[in-house]
Design an enzyme around this catalytic site. Structure first.
Site, PDB file in Angstrom:
ATOM      1  N   LYS A 104      -4.679 -26.732  -8.571  1.00 23.83           N
ATOM      2  CA  LYS A 104      -4.274 -25.848  -9.675  1.00 23.83           C
ATOM      3  C   LYS A 104      -2.754 -25.697  -9.721  1.00 23.83           C
ATOM      4  O   LYS A 104      -2.152 -25.640 -10.789  1.00 23.83           O
ATOM      5  CB  LYS A 104      -4.953 -24.486  -9.542  1.00 23.83           C
ATOM      6  CG  LYS A 104      -6.443 -24.538  -9.819  1.00 23.83           C
ATOM      7  CD  LYS A 104      -7.062 -23.154  -9.824  1.00 23.83           C
ATOM      8  CE  LYS A 104      -8.505 -23.197 -10.291  1.00 23.83           C
ATOM      9  NZ  LYS A 104      -9.388 -23.927  -9.357  1.00 23.83           N
TER      10      LYS A 104
ATOM     11  N   VAL B  78      -7.851   0.233 -16.583  1.00 19.71           N
ATOM     12  CA  VAL B  78      -7.799   1.690 -16.751  1.00 19.71           C
ATOM     13  C   VAL B  78      -8.266   2.340 -15.446  1.00 19.71           C
ATOM     14  O   VAL B  78      -9.318   1.981 -14.922  1.00 19.71           O
ATOM     15  CB  VAL B  78      -8.707   2.144 -17.914  1.00 19.71           C
ATOM     16  CG1 VAL B  78      -8.750   3.673 -18.006  1.00 19.71           C
ATOM     17  CG2 VAL B  78      -8.227   1.544 -19.229  1.00 19.71           C
TER      18      VAL B  78
ATOM     19  N   SER C 234       1.996   0.201   0.141  1.00 15.17           N
ATOM     20  CA  SER C 234       3.138  -0.722   0.113  1.00 15.17           C
ATOM     21  C   SER C 234       4.463   0.020   0.362  1.00 15.17           C
ATOM     22  O   SER C 234       5.420  -0.568   0.848  1.00 15.17           O
ATOM     23  CB  SER C 234       3.189  -1.477  -1.214  1.00 15.17           C
ATOM     24  OG  SER C 234       3.189  -0.564  -2.288  1.00 15.17           O
TER      25      SER C 234
ATOM     26  N   GLY D 278       2.404   0.575  -6.742  1.00 14.58           N
ATOM     27  CA  GLY D 278       1.558   0.822  -7.914  1.00 14.58           C
ATOM     28  C   GLY D 278       1.119   2.271  -8.002  1.00 14.58           C
ATOM     29  O   GLY D 278       0.942   2.819  -9.089  1.00 14.58           O
ATOM     30  N   ASP D 279       0.939   2.903  -6.840  1.00 20.13           N
ATOM     31  CA  ASP D 279       0.512   4.306  -6.811  1.00 20.13           C
ATOM     32  C   ASP D 279       0.966   4.920  -5.487  1.00 20.13           C
ATOM     33  O   ASP D 279       1.615   4.251  -4.689  1.00 20.13           O
ATOM     34  CB  ASP D 279      -1.013   4.425  -6.979  1.00 20.13           C
ATOM     35  CG  ASP D 279      -1.770   3.503  -6.028  1.00 20.13           C
ATOM     36  OD1 ASP D 279      -1.176   3.094  -5.007  1.00 20.13           O
ATOM     37  OD2 ASP D 279      -2.939   3.189  -6.288  1.00 20.13           O
TER      38      ASP D 279
ATOM     39  N   ASP E  63      -3.079   9.847  -4.627  1.00 14.33           N
ATOM     40  CA  ASP E  63      -4.270  10.148  -3.826  1.00 14.33           C
ATOM     41  C   ASP E  63      -3.810  10.850  -2.558  1.00 14.33           C
ATOM     42  O   ASP E  63      -2.826  10.436  -1.940  1.00 14.33           O
ATOM     43  CB  ASP E  63      -5.004   8.861  -3.410  1.00 14.33           C
ATOM     44  CG  ASP E  63      -5.732   8.192  -4.577  1.00 14.33           C
ATOM     45  OD1 ASP E  63      -5.896   8.854  -5.619  1.00 14.33           O
ATOM     46  OD2 ASP E  63      -6.126   7.024  -4.447  1.00 14.33           O
TER      47      ASP E  63
END
Length: 337
Positions: free
Chosen positions: A74, A105, A182, A191-192, A258
């Site tokens: 690939k 979402v 991270s 990301g969060d 969280d």
């Protein structure tokens, strides 16, 4: 954990290759439900994202960990034609595209995304018209969709961490808080935000009265008063999922937050687990089994002769886990596998 695992790195000479591998990974997770292939593509993207040079061919890529014959092929196709037929075909099918979009979402998993698409709901606009089909969490995921897609700069998480630490130390100065994921691995963006909290009196052996003195609800309420937490998605006895925003910061996006409350005797296994990366964890668990131990987010246990988990080892730091498994300690910044 976040929807999009970051393999983005501004000065990554193989960014376009990582991107197409992550697109394939998303397809395998959300549409094909093939976790094995999902992990394989992510592992390959992770490998490429750490290189300082541009990959010249599939042949060269094949020498790297996590890149086999099929992925190498690939990479060759992409390098020669600038695209990938498999991805082009996937994108021709509007249902695949819709499932992948809706699964971005927060709170909508692959199965729910598929149900929605089968019910004719294929865009975020459609979704806004059918909020009766969504849980409270999913409605918030839709409301803040654009914000949640944005990466969180390291400096902003550091600010949020300061506010959280200061606020909960006022509740009780013995609280411990670690932001994992991270961010703890030293990444420039996340990301969060994934925070772990514990208290020395809050142990798995403690009596119920002692445990009651430590409350995640009290922590969340205190952070709402500080105007850091703006919305609750869910709040249980040990896990909060919700939304936060830097107070008094005009124009700053809303972020996913969280918070997990962990027993003190299980805290460092949890910190290790939630710091990741998940492939690093997988390798470490496999190594533990070779050493006749079982490792998870709660404990490190020696296996009995029958192969069953025995007593939990006493763990007072992440280093203890590495030491018991005869592994050299790895700084969180070196745990990106």
């Amino acid at each position: 954990m976040g929807k999009r695992k970051a393999t983005s790195n501004a000065n990554n000479p193989n960014q376009d290759l990582c991107d197409f591998l992550m697109e394939l990974a998303d397809y395998e997770r959300n549409v094909s439900k093939n976790v094995y292939k999902y992990n394989a593509y992510r592992k390959a993207a992770g490998t490429l994202s750490t290189l300082t040079e541009r990959v010249k061919s599939g042949e060269e890529a094949k020498k790297l960990p996590g890149i086999g014959v099929k992925i190498a092929k690939k990479i060759d196709e992409f390098l020669q034609t600038g695209k990938l037929q498999k991805l082009e075909d996937i994108k021709k099918d509007e249902n695949n595209v819709a499932i992948t979009l809706l699964a971005r979402v927060s709170g909508i998993g692959p199965a729910k995304a598929k149900d929605l698409v089968e019910a004719g709901i294929k865009t975020l606009e459609d979704l806004k018209k059918h909020q009766d089909k969504l849980t409270h969490h999913q409605k918030l995921g839709l409301k803040y969709f654009d914000d949640f897609e944005k990466k969180i700069p390291r400096a902003e998480i550091t600010e949020i961490e300061k506010i959280m630490k200061k606020a909960i130390k006022k509740l009780d100065s013995a609280y411990l808080l670690t932001i994992c994921g991270s961010y703890r691995r030293g990444k420039e963006e996340s990301g969060d935000i994934d925070a772990l909290v514990t208290h020395p009196d809050y142990t798995s052996e403690a009596k119920d009265e002692q445990k009651k003195a430590v409350s995640l609800k009290a922590i969340v309420e205190c952070l709402e008063k500080k105007e850091l937490i703006t919305d609750r998605m869910s709040l249980g006895s040990s896990k909060f999922m919700g939304v936060c925003k830097l107070p008094e910061a005009k124009g700053k996006p809303f972020r996913r937050l969280d918070i997990r409350l962990t027993f003190h005797d299980q805290y460092y296994c949890a910190v290790l687990y939630f710091t990741g990366s998940d492939l690093f964890n997988k390798n470490m668990r496999a190594h533990a089994l070779e050493k006749k131990y079982t490792l998870n987010e709660y404990a490190l246990k020696r296996l009995t002769i029958e192969g069953l988990p025995g007593e939990a080892e006493k763990i007072t730091s992440e280093e203890d886990v590495f030491k018991l498994l005869d592994l050299p300690y790895k700084d969180p910044r070196d745990r990106d596998v």
